[in-house]
Write an enzyme that holds these catalytic residues in place. Sequence first.
Site, short mmCIF file in Angstrom:
data_model
loop_
_atom_site.label_atom_id
_atom_site.label_comp_id
_atom_site.label_asym_id
_atom_site.label_seq_id
_atom_site.Cartn_x
_atom_site.Cartn_y
_atom_site.Cartn_z
N ARG A 1 66.54 38.22 -51.14
CA ARG A 1 66.94 39.53 -51.65
C ARG A 1 67.01 40.59 -50.53
O ARG A 1 67.86 41.50 -50.58
CB ARG A 1 65.95 39.98 -52.73
CG ARG A 1 66.35 41.24 -53.47
CD ARG A 1 65.44 41.47 -54.66
NE ARG A 1 65.80 42.63 -55.45
CZ ARG A 1 64.95 43.59 -55.78
NH1 ARG A 1 63.68 43.55 -55.37
NH2 ARG A 1 65.35 44.61 -56.51
N HIS B 1 69.92 43.47 -49.88
CA HIS B 1 69.65 44.91 -49.88
C HIS B 1 69.91 45.53 -48.51
O HIS B 1 70.13 46.74 -48.41
CB HIS B 1 68.21 45.18 -50.35
CG HIS B 1 68.05 45.03 -51.82
ND1 HIS B 1 67.04 45.64 -52.54
CD2 HIS B 1 68.79 44.36 -52.75
CE1 HIS B 1 67.16 45.34 -53.83
NE2 HIS B 1 68.21 44.55 -53.97
N ASN C 1 64.44 49.49 -54.18
CA ASN C 1 63.44 48.86 -53.30
C ASN C 1 62.00 49.24 -53.59
O ASN C 1 61.09 48.46 -53.35
CB ASN C 1 63.76 49.22 -51.84
CG ASN C 1 65.03 48.56 -51.36
OD1 ASN C 1 65.42 47.50 -51.84
ND2 ASN C 1 65.72 49.22 -50.43
N HIS D 1 69.44 34.77 -58.82
CA HIS D 1 68.42 35.00 -59.84
C HIS D 1 67.97 33.68 -60.49
O HIS D 1 67.36 33.69 -61.54
CB HIS D 1 68.91 36.01 -60.89
CG HIS D 1 69.09 37.39 -60.33
ND1 HIS D 1 69.70 38.42 -61.01
CD2 HIS D 1 68.72 37.93 -59.12
CE1 HIS D 1 69.71 39.51 -60.26
NE2 HIS D 1 69.13 39.25 -59.11
C1 HEM Z 1 74.67 41.77 -59.28
C2 HEM Z 1 73.88 42.80 -59.20
C3 HEM Z 1 72.39 42.65 -59.05
C4 HEM Z 1 71.45 43.37 -59.73
C5 HEM Z 1 71.71 44.46 -60.74
C6 HEM Z 1 70.17 42.88 -59.31
C7 HEM Z 1 68.95 43.39 -59.76
C8 HEM Z 1 67.72 42.82 -59.54
C9 HEM Z 1 66.49 43.26 -60.13
C10 HEM Z 1 66.34 44.46 -61.05
C11 HEM Z 1 65.51 42.43 -59.70
C12 HEM Z 1 64.03 42.52 -60.08
C13 HEM Z 1 63.38 43.56 -59.20
C14 HEM Z 1 62.03 44.01 -59.70
O1 HEM Z 1 61.85 44.20 -60.90
O2 HEM Z 1 61.14 44.24 -58.85
C15 HEM Z 1 66.12 41.47 -58.84
C16 HEM Z 1 65.44 40.45 -58.21
C17 HEM Z 1 66.03 39.59 -57.34
N1 HEM Z 1 67.33 39.64 -56.88
FE1 HEM Z 1 68.84 40.69 -57.68
N2 HEM Z 1 70.32 41.89 -58.41
C18 HEM Z 1 71.66 41.72 -58.21
C19 HEM Z 1 72.23 40.84 -57.29
C20 HEM Z 1 71.53 40.05 -56.41
C21 HEM Z 1 72.09 39.38 -55.27
C22 HEM Z 1 73.55 39.48 -54.83
C23 HEM Z 1 71.07 38.70 -54.67
C24 HEM Z 1 71.08 37.86 -53.42
C25 HEM Z 1 72.15 37.47 -52.78
C26 HEM Z 1 69.88 38.94 -55.46
C27 HEM Z 1 68.65 38.37 -55.24
C28 HEM Z 1 67.52 38.63 -55.99
C29 HEM Z 1 66.30 37.84 -55.89
C30 HEM Z 1 66.13 36.58 -55.07
C31 HEM Z 1 65.35 38.46 -56.72
C32 HEM Z 1 63.88 38.08 -56.89
C33 HEM Z 1 63.07 38.77 -55.80
C34 HEM Z 1 61.58 38.47 -55.79
O3 HEM Z 1 61.06 37.71 -56.61
O4 HEM Z 1 60.90 39.08 -54.94
N3 HEM Z 1 70.19 39.79 -56.49
N4 HEM Z 1 67.46 41.73 -58.75
#
Ligand code: HEM
Length: 327
Positions: free
Chosen positions: A63, A67, A95, A194
């Site tokens: 992630r 970002h 973030n 995800h």
């Molecule tokens: C399409 C739009 C996207 C939205 C709206 C989005 C939103 C989010 C949100 C809200 C979370 C949870 C954060 C939290 O509650 O602390 C999350 C986690 C995550 N996102 Fe996305 N995301 C998107 C696209 C992506 C992309 C493009 C990637 C990587 C290429 C990605 C990788 C991840 C990963 C791996 C997690 C888990 C992180 C962890 O467990 O520390 N996301 N995302």
Amino acid sequence: MGSIKLLLLVIAITASSLNAGAEAFALSPHFYGHSCPRALDIVRSVVARAVDREPRMAASLLRLHFHDCFVKGCDASLLLDSNGPIVSEKGSKANKNSARGFEVIDEIKAALERECPGTVSCADILALAARDSTVLAGGPDWEVALGRRDSLGASLSGSNNNIPAPNNTLQTIITKFKLQGLDIVDLVALSGSHTIGLSRCTSFRQRLYDQTGHGEADASLEKGYSWQLRSRCPPSGGDDNLFPLDLVSPARFDNSYYKNVVAGKGLLNSDQVLFTRSPETMALVRLYADDSGLFFDHFAKSMIKMGNISPLTGPNGEIRKNCRKIN
Ligand code: HEM
Ligand SMILES: *[C@@H]1O[C@H](CO)[C@@H](O)[C@H](O)[C@H]1NC(C)=O
């Protein structure tokens, strides 16, 4: 030689030397081949140790690259702490209390500075760590082009505006990807990230309750799943309670994310709308749910595309000694 021919020759030579000039600053997988031949092994071993300590770290590192790249390009602007005129992106909506893994990046950087000081950029570390994390979690492999340099500043507003929010409409999310040069295939494939990692209650609560605090706000949520989520995410309080983004295989990089979304078990609204708001994204979700090979192939291609967003090269930027501050 006729003067027209000569003119054409001059044009051809000029064009090819201009092209060579551009190539000198193009990213290349072999960028550190001479200057730091062990760089890739060092990154991989520190990432492997970190993921071994805590499997979620693979998700967190993946992630970070996203970002970073969505704000002024893949330039490690995300890693800067606030200092003097620099206002850290770590405090942005997306973030704050959420982005993590910065200590692992520090650990990688420290190891690389011991091996070959002032050579490997923090932006490249993020790109490599994202790839290594994906592979360690069971996902596809790809060759990472290198040679990105590190920014001299950060953009809190860029971080607030460019990174999609989980409650953005599909149209807004598509637009935010498009602004980075990423298309609908990239959006659906990269959302497959995800398949690993965790989300806080605060990122999906809005879907669970209507204004009065009970009832069903989001009809696309499968009923049993919705109850499961509510038990971890009450109408108020528990903001930081964690829930897997992929309830089937939370630490395994596979295509179960898409199967979940088809079944109404996408955790974030931004996950579910891929299936409910456009025939084009819906078709891609179905395709990846049925064919993990195709998902892996598209994911790798889209990660390369994301990693190529506006890198600083040549004389631009610097190689930070410490990823948290400019030299
Ligand atoms: C399409 C739009 C996207 C939205 C709206 C989005 C939103 C989010 C949100 C809200 C979370 C949870 C954060 C939290 O509650 O602390 C999350 C986690 C995550 N996102 Fe996305 N995301 C998107 C696209 C992506 C992309 C493009 C990637 C990587 C290429 C990605 C990788 C991840 C990963 C791996 C997690 C888990 C992180 C962890 O467990 O520390 N996301 N995302
Ligand atoms: C999206 O969520 C944020 C943060 O919880 C909130 O401030 C905002 O009002 C929400 N937007 C919409 C359109 O519901």
